[in-house]
Write a protein that holds these residues in place. Structure first.
Motif, PDB file in Angstrom:
ATOM      1  N   LYS A 192       0.934  -1.412  -0.058  1.00 38.28           N
ATOM      2  CA  LYS A 192      -0.119   0.054  -0.017  1.00 38.28           C
ATOM      3  C   LYS A 192       0.831   1.336  -0.017  1.00 38.28           C
ATOM      4  O   LYS A 192       1.793   1.339   0.951  1.00 38.28           O
TER       5      LYS A 192
ATOM      6  N   LYS B  70       0.672 -11.336   7.985  1.00 42.15           N
ATOM      7  CA  LYS B  70       0.279 -10.350   6.706  1.00 42.15           C
ATOM      8  C   LYS B  70       0.285 -10.850   5.357  1.00 42.15           C
ATOM      9  O   LYS B  70      -0.266 -10.668   4.646  1.00 42.15           O
TER      10      LYS B  70
ATOM     11  N   ARG C   7      -8.309  -8.793   3.396  1.00 38.62           N
ATOM     12  CA  ARG C   7      -7.333  -7.717   3.816  1.00 38.62           C
ATOM     13  C   ARG C   7      -8.058  -6.951   4.872  1.00 38.62           C
ATOM     14  O   ARG C   7      -7.280  -6.271   5.585  1.00 38.62           O
TER      15      ARG C   7
HETATM   16  N1  GLY Z   1      -2.177  -1.719   6.799  1.00 35.59           N
HETATM   17  C1  GLY Z   1      -3.440  -2.143   6.543  1.00 35.59           C
HETATM   18  C2  GLY Z   1      -2.915  -3.032   4.910  1.00 35.59           C
HETATM   19  O1  GLY Z   1      -1.877  -3.050   4.766  1.00 35.59           O
HETATM   20  O2  GLY Z   1      -4.128  -3.468   4.346  1.00 35.59           O
END
Ligand code: GLY
Length: 347
Positions: free
Chosen positions: A142, A220, A234
């Motif tokens: 992002k 993540k 997500r």
């Molecule tokens: N910080 C949240 C994401 O990377 O989606």
């Protein structure tokens, strides 16, 4: 050293090690032909780590430039983004050159968006120097800058060529900055790994940084690989953030992001416990672990003020929101809510 491979639209590795910074040049030279490299950073961060990075890059054959911004959310803006683009142009950067983002989330988001758009995309490398950036913003692609109207309004998904996380850079963080990262780390435990949460209860994050960062990055990675472009799973990463953004806004951004996320997580888990969605004992464990890391669990803002502040979050649109709700420590669900229904979670 730990290496976590991310197989998103572009694949890359996240390297996590103490004392990694002097090896960034040689590691990068294995990924790209050394050409021009600009280190994007704040002067105060560069003063701590810039010389080592610069030397490492030069030794590997890169010609190194420096671009500084003032730091803080105010630097993540169109004006600084434009300055960086013009800097790249003035120094004749081409698509075979590279940007190194040395710093926290502001630096990574700004440098990443500049890299994504300069000549339609040049390489960039993330070197997070905060715990928060190490476990969250440096991974997953992002990138964005803010508008005066709202945060992260102009940006895109653009994956780095590599992420180099040297835990030695975390030693200079203030207590408040470190605590901010701890809130995000705890979030991962609640989201998807009860055993990891137990580890955080028993041993302080500072005593197990490499394992903690690697586990957060793995979690993540699993989410990003399934939903890189943030249309479904997500959203789980927003645990604590819906209410947290409202808390930040109410405080005029006087309350840090980490403290606000902690308050947001506690509020939503307390709400879940009241509704029988999770056990009261689970909420008690979350509150205890947040307190153990010096994080707050409540704030004094009236529910109506918090509701209005949550509604100011531009991500909430279309008359519905997605609230991430814990069913247990290590298991969360995305609950679609009518906007008005959020009020019930704020008392
Ligand atoms: N910080 C949240 C994401 O990377 O989606």
């Amino acid at each position: 050293m730990r290496r976590v491979h991310i197989a998103a639209s572009e694949s890359y590795d996240v390297l996590i090690d103490r004392g990694l910074l002097p090896r960034v040049g040689e590691e990068s030279a294995q990924l790209m032909k050394p050409g021009k490299a600009v280190i994007v950073s704040e002067e105060k961060i560069f003063a701590l780590y810039g010389a080592v990075l610069e030397q490492s890059l030069q030794q590997a054959g890169f010609t190194v430039f420096r671009f500084f911004h003032n730091g803080g959310e105010a630097s993540k803006c169109l004006a600084v983004y434009g300055e960086l683009q013009r800097f790249l142009c003035a120094h004749h950067f081409s698509r075979s050159d590279v940007i190194f983002a040395l710093g926290g989330g502001v630096t990574g988001d700004l440098a990443g968006f500049a890299a994504a758009t300069y000549q339609r995309g040049i390489a960039f490398v993330q070197i997070p120097t905060t715990l928060l950036a190490a476990v969250d913003s440096s991974v997953g692609g992002k990138t964005a800058v803010n508008l005066p109207e709202a945060k992260n309004q102009v940006g895109c998904f653009y994956q780095p060529k590599a992420v180099f996380c040297d835990m030695n850079t975390l030693q200079t963080l203030s207590e408040a900055e470190y605590r901010c990262g701890c809130a995000e780390v705890i979030k991962y435990g609640v989201l998807g790994d009860g055993a990891f949460f137990s580890m955080l209860e028993k041993t302080h994050i500072r005593q197990q940084e490499e394992n903690v960062i690697a586990r957060c990055v793995e979690m993540k990675r699993d989410i990003v690989q399934e939903d890189e472009f943030d249309t479904g799973k997500r959203r789980l990463l927003n645990l604590g953030h819906t209410i947290g953004h409202g808390v930040e806004q109410c405080s005029g951004y006087g309350i840090t992001h980490g403290d606000a996320v902690a308050i947001g997580m506690a509020a939503v888990m307390q709400g879940a416990a009241r509704r029988g969605i999770c056990a009261k004992e689970d909420y008690a464990r979350l509150a205890a672990v947040l307190q153990m890391y010096g994080l707050p669990t409540t704030c004094d803002y009236p529910a109506e003020a918090l509701f209005d502040a949550c509604m100011a979050d531009k991500k909430i649109g279309g008359g519905k929101l997605h609230l991430v709700v814990p069913r247990a420590i290590g298991d969360c669900a995305i609950l679609p809510l009518e906007l008005n229904e959020l009020r019930g979670w704020l008392t």
